[in-house]
Design a protein around this motif. Sequence first.
Motif: not given
Length: 307
Positions: A70-71, A120
């Motif tokens: 996600s990061d 992502r």
Amino acid sequence: MGVPDPTKELVNKKGIRLDGRKTTEIRPITIKAGILHRADGSAYLEWGSNKVICGVYGPRELNPRRFQESDKAVVQVRYNMAAFSTSDRKRPGPDRRSQEIGKVIADAFENVVLTERFPRGAIDVHVDILEANAGTRCAALVCAAVALADAGIPMKGLVSAVAAGKANDKVILDLDQMEDNYGNADLPIGINHTSGEIVLLQMDGHLTPAQFDEALDMAVEGNKQVLVAQREALLARFATTLAAKEAAGAFDEPEPSNEPERAERNERRGPPREGGRGGDRRGGDDRRGGGDRRGPPRGGDRRGGGR
Ligand code: UDP
């Protein structure tokens, strides 16, 4: 690494190797950036008789989603040795060795690529070894670094790699196939030249602590020589691009235009009046002080608004 053979003279008493190099010398290296038009970035490298091609795709969205971070983006490296790249036919397809090499190169770039800029996402690096003569993981990393730079992937610095090692009990730089097969140690080392950090270090064989230090120093110096070739490739690539853009007139002085002035005038006037004469009120209105329709004309300085 093959089986060490101390009876084979790989380095003579004068410190000269079978191919005529000194112990501290790397094989000739040439790199060309931007050779594949459909990849986002690419490079071709010849280093001694190693021949390597690399294509970079991305950043792109990583699918399936369960592999996304996600990061940050994930750097994926696929190292492949062509069946015709070695003296004995190489069985096509991935094997443990190629997976290991892909992983160590990806780990090296994870520390260098600004992956946090592409959450992502995925950055795919495909390296194909067309001809192999030892040192292909270093050659793959060097070629990939140029291809990543060619793709415009932001990085903390340019990364290079070269192996040091030992043959006939002498520390040597950039082992070729014979030295790799019959020598005593192989120590590939990758460096981020901006931070000076070591981003790849593996070791096969045996070195004393003193020999390890000597090999490390030698590899650091060797990496500087590799960096020169990488820089030349990138300079040649972007000099060509700039020259082409220049020829196409991309840097020509723009025609003088009164656009900014007009934009400023329109801003002072505010939004067009409903059903009115709105948009283009060039001509008398300005002179009549109709530019600022938020209030009565206040003469010269209409920016203040306080008076
Ligand atoms: N090699 C080979 N067949 C293989 C794997 C390697 O002929 O299946 C040769 C190839 O020339 C390679 C060298 O052995 O460059 C040394 O391989 P190593 O695993 O030490 O990796 P490298 O030095 O290429 O990074």
